[in-house]
Design a protein around this motif. Structure first.
Motif, PDB file in Angstrom:
ATOM      1  N   LYS A 141       0.839  -1.207   0.000  1.00  0.00           N
ATOM      2  CA  LYS A 141       0.000   0.000   0.000  1.00  0.00           C
ATOM      3  C   LYS A 141       0.872   1.254   0.000  1.00  0.00           C
ATOM      4  O   LYS A 141       0.594   2.214  -0.714  1.00  0.00           O
ATOM      5  N   ALA A 142       1.928   1.240   0.810  1.00  0.00           N
ATOM      6  CA  ALA A 142       2.828   2.392   0.869  1.00  0.00           C
ATOM      7  C   ALA A 142       3.521   2.594  -0.473  1.00  0.00           C
ATOM      8  O   ALA A 142       3.640   3.724  -0.959  1.00  0.00           O
ATOM      9  N   GLU A 143       3.981   1.500  -1.080  1.00  0.00           N
ATOM     10  CA  GLU A 143       4.635   1.601  -2.385  1.00  0.00           C
ATOM     11  C   GLU A 143       3.653   2.107  -3.429  1.00  0.00           C
ATOM     12  O   GLU A 143       3.997   2.951  -4.268  1.00  0.00           O
ATOM     13  N   ASN A 144       2.430   1.621  -3.388  1.00  0.00           N
ATOM     14  CA  ASN A 144       1.406   2.056  -4.327  1.00  0.00           C
ATOM     15  C   ASN A 144       1.158   3.557  -4.197  1.00  0.00           C
ATOM     16  O   ASN A 144       1.070   4.272  -5.201  1.00  0.00           O
ATOM     17  N   GLU A 145       1.074   4.039  -2.972  1.00  0.00           N
ATOM     18  CA  GLU A 145       0.856   5.471  -2.741  1.00  0.00           C
ATOM     19  C   GLU A 145       2.039   6.288  -3.264  1.00  0.00           C
ATOM     20  O   GLU A 145       1.865   7.322  -3.910  1.00  0.00           O
ATOM     21  N   ARG A 146       3.244   5.814  -2.990  1.00  0.00           N
ATOM     22  CA  ARG A 146       4.442   6.509  -3.470  1.00  0.00           C
ATOM     23  C   ARG A 146       4.460   6.551  -4.997  1.00  0.00           C
ATOM     24  O   ARG A 146       4.740   7.583  -5.605  1.00  0.00           O
ATOM     25  N   LEU A 147       4.114   5.433  -5.625  1.00  0.00           N
ATOM     26  CA  LEU A 147       4.114   5.382  -7.091  1.00  0.00           C
ATOM     27  C   LEU A 147       3.023   6.263  -7.690  1.00  0.00           C
ATOM     28  O   LEU A 147       3.219   6.861  -8.753  1.00  0.00           O
ATOM     29  N   LYS A 148       1.877   6.350  -7.016  1.00  0.00           N
ATOM     30  CA  LYS A 148       0.822   7.259  -7.483  1.00  0.00           C
ATOM     31  C   LYS A 148       1.317   8.704  -7.479  1.00  0.00           C
ATOM     32  O   LYS A 148       1.083   9.453  -8.422  1.00  0.00           O
ATOM     33  N   GLN A 149       1.998   9.081  -6.382  1.00  0.00           N
ATOM     34  CA  GLN A 149       2.522  10.446  -6.289  1.00  0.00           C
ATOM     35  C   GLN A 149       3.591  10.684  -7.356  1.00  0.00           C
ATOM     36  O   GLN A 149       3.621  11.743  -7.994  1.00  0.00           O
ATOM     37  N   GLU A 150       4.455   9.699  -7.550  1.00  0.00           N
ATOM     38  CA  GLU A 150       5.492   9.826  -8.573  1.00  0.00           C
ATOM     39  C   GLU A 150       4.858   9.951  -9.956  1.00  0.00           C
ATOM     40  O   GLU A 150       5.286  10.760 -10.779  1.00  0.00           O
ATOM     41  N   ASN A 151       3.809   9.181 -10.196  1.00  0.00           N
ATOM     42  CA  ASN A 151       3.108   9.227 -11.475  1.00  0.00           C
ATOM     43  C   ASN A 151       2.492  10.608 -11.702  1.00  0.00           C
ATOM     44  O   ASN A 151       2.581  11.159 -12.804  1.00  0.00           O
ATOM     45  N   GLU A 152       1.888  11.180 -10.673  1.00  0.00           N
ATOM     46  CA  GLU A 152       1.312  12.523 -10.793  1.00  0.00           C
ATOM     47  C   GLU A 152       2.398  13.547 -11.114  1.00  0.00           C
ATOM     48  O   GLU A 152       2.203  14.424 -11.961  1.00  0.00           O
ATOM     49  N   GLY A 153       3.540  13.429 -10.441  1.00  0.00           N
ATOM     50  CA  GLY A 153       4.649  14.346 -10.716  1.00  0.00           C
ATOM     51  C   GLY A 153       5.137  14.216 -12.147  1.00  0.00           C
ATOM     52  O   GLY A 153       5.421  15.226 -12.815  1.00  0.00           O
ATOM     53  N   LEU A 154       5.222  12.988 -12.632  1.00  0.00           N
ATOM     54  CA  LEU A 154       5.668  12.768 -14.016  1.00  0.00           C
ATOM     55  C   LEU A 154       4.648  13.294 -15.024  1.00  0.00           C
ATOM     56  O   LEU A 154       5.027  13.846 -16.067  1.00  0.00           O
ATOM     57  N   LYS A 155       3.372  13.157 -14.720  1.00  0.00           N
ATOM     58  CA  LYS A 155       2.333  13.703 -15.602  1.00  0.00           C
ATOM     59  C   LYS A 155       2.462  15.224 -15.700  1.00  0.00           C
ATOM     60  O   LYS A 155       2.345  15.797 -16.787  1.00  0.00           O
ATOM     61  N   LYS A 156       2.709  15.877 -14.549  1.00  0.00           N
ATOM     62  CA  LYS A 156       2.881  17.326 -14.546  1.00  0.00           C
ATOM     63  C   LYS A 156       4.109  17.712 -15.357  1.00  0.00           C
ATOM     64  O   LYS A 156       4.095  18.680 -16.112  1.00  0.00           O
ATOM     65  N   GLN A 157       5.181  16.936 -15.194  1.00  0.00           N
ATOM     66  CA  GLN A 157       6.414  17.217 -15.922  1.00  0.00           C
ATOM     67  C   GLN A 157       6.184  17.079 -17.430  1.00  0.00           C
ATOM     68  O   GLN A 157       6.645  17.917 -18.212  1.00  0.00           O
ATOM     69  N   VAL A 158       5.466  16.059 -17.855  1.00  0.00           N
ATOM     70  CA  VAL A 158       5.163  15.878 -19.280  1.00  0.00           C
ATOM     71  C   VAL A 158       4.331  17.044 -19.793  1.00  0.00           C
ATOM     72  O   VAL A 158       4.594  17.581 -20.881  1.00  0.00           O
ATOM     73  N   ALA A 159       3.337  17.464 -19.001  1.00  0.00           N
ATOM     74  CA  ALA A 159       2.498  18.585 -19.419  1.00  0.00           C
ATOM     75  C   ALA A 159       3.330  19.860 -19.553  1.00  0.00           C
ATOM     76  O   ALA A 159       3.170  20.619 -20.519  1.00  0.00           O
ATOM     77  N   GLU A 160       4.235  20.087 -18.603  1.00  0.00           N
ATOM     78  CA  GLU A 160       5.098  21.270 -18.668  1.00  0.00           C
ATOM     79  C   GLU A 160       6.019  21.216 -19.875  1.00  0.00           C
ATOM     80  O   GLU A 160       6.219  22.219 -20.566  1.00  0.00           O
ATOM     81  N   LEU A 161       6.591  20.047 -20.138  1.00  0.00           N
ATOM     82  CA  LEU A 161       7.484  19.914 -21.283  1.00  0.00           C
ATOM     83  C   LEU A 161       6.723  20.078 -22.597  1.00  0.00           C
ATOM     84  O   LEU A 161       7.237  20.681 -23.550  1.00  0.00           O
ATOM     85  N   ASN A 162       5.500  19.556 -22.656  1.00  0.00           N
ATOM     86  CA  ASN A 162       4.686  19.733 -23.862  1.00  0.00           C
ATOM     87  C   ASN A 162       4.344  21.202 -24.073  1.00  0.00           C
ATOM     88  O   ASN A 162       4.377  21.703 -25.202  1.00  0.00           O
ATOM     89  N   ALA A 163       4.039  21.907 -22.994  1.00  0.00           N
ATOM     90  CA  ALA A 163       3.737  23.333 -23.095  1.00  0.00           C
ATOM     91  C   ALA A 163       4.966  24.102 -23.547  1.00  0.00           C
ATOM     92  O   ALA A 163       4.887  24.998 -24.405  1.00  0.00           O
ATOM     93  N   GLN A 164       6.131  23.734 -23.003  1.00  0.00           N
ATOM     94  CA  GLN A 164       7.378  24.387 -23.399  1.00  0.00           C
ATOM     95  C   GLN A 164       7.653  24.127 -24.878  1.00  0.00           C
ATOM     96  O   GLN A 164       8.043  25.039 -25.620  1.00  0.00           O
ATOM     97  N   LEU A 165       7.430  22.910 -25.321  1.00  0.00           N
ATOM     98  CA  LEU A 165       7.653  22.557 -26.730  1.00  0.00           C
ATOM     99  C   LEU A 165       6.691  23.346 -27.633  1.00  0.00           C
ATOM    100  O   LEU A 165       7.112  23.852 -28.686  1.00  0.00           O
ATOM    101  N   ASP A 166       5.456  23.466 -27.209  1.00  0.00           N
ATOM    102  CA  ASP A 166       4.484  24.247 -27.989  1.00  0.00           C
ATOM    103  C   ASP A 166       4.913  25.704 -28.103  1.00  0.00           C
ATOM    104  O   ASP A 166       4.785  26.329 -29.164  1.00  0.00           O
ATOM    105  N   ARG A 167       5.435  26.288 -27.005  1.00  0.00           N
ATOM    106  CA  ARG A 167       5.889  27.670 -27.039  1.00  0.00           C
ATOM    107  C   ARG A 167       7.076  27.840 -27.990  1.00  0.00           C
ATOM    108  O   ARG A 167       7.178  28.816 -28.703  1.00  0.00           O
ATOM    109  N   GLU A 168       7.984  26.872 -27.951  1.00  0.00           N
ATOM    110  CA  GLU A 168       9.177  26.952 -28.809  1.00  0.00           C
ATOM    111  C   GLU A 168       8.825  26.780 -30.287  1.00  0.00           C
ATOM    112  O   GLU A 168       9.480  27.337 -31.156  1.00  0.00           O
ATOM    113  N   GLU A 169       7.787  25.998 -30.563  1.00  0.00           N
ATOM    114  CA  GLU A 169       7.384  25.771 -31.954  1.00  0.00           C
ATOM    115  C   GLU A 169       6.597  26.963 -32.499  1.00  0.00           C
ATOM    116  O   GLU A 169       6.486  27.133 -33.706  1.00  0.00           O
ATOM    117  N   ALA A 170       6.061  27.787 -31.611  1.00  0.00           N
ATOM    118  CA  ALA A 170       5.229  28.907 -32.056  1.00  0.00           C
ATOM    119  C   ALA A 170       6.069  30.080 -32.523  1.00  0.00           C
ATOM    120  O   ALA A 170       7.214  30.213 -32.433  1.00  0.00           O
TER     121      ALA A 170
END
Length: 95
Positions: free
Chosen positions: A66-95
């Motif tokens: 359960k503890a590992e699952n919770e940690r992985l959920k948090q890590e997954n959320e952080g990675l999703k945010k990072q992907v969204a930020e990188l996609n936004a940065q890429l969109d800005r650079e392409e514009a």
């Protein structure tokens, strides 16, 4: 309350017993208890025997999972945010 929604304790027990019977729980428990009874040597841990008989792992630390699952959920959320930020940065650079 209406008489249809009111159940006596005995009728609740009977309904639950029928549910266990329909779902196969009674048969599964009967088989595992017969298997335990027929063991020439009683296992030192009957609960582990029952878990193994029913197909459940016996050496699993549920709290650790359960503890590992919770940690992985948090890590997954952080990675999703990072992907969204990188996609936004890429969109800005392409514009």
């Amino acid at each position: 309350t209406s008489s249809a929604s009111y159940q006596t304790p005995d009728s609740k027990k009977e309904e639950f017993r029928k549910y266990l019977e329909r779902s196969g729980v009674i048969d599964a428990f009967t088989k595992v208890l017969v298997g335990l009874y027929e063991q020439p040597q009683r296992p030192p841990n009957a609960v582990d025997y029952i878990k193994r008989f029913l197909g459940a792992p016996t050496d699993v630390d549920v709290d650790a999972l359960k503890a590992e699952n919770e940690r992985l959920k948090q890590e997954n959320e952080g990675l999703k945010k990072q992907v969204a930020e990188l996609n936004a940065q890429l969109d800005r650079e392409e514009a």
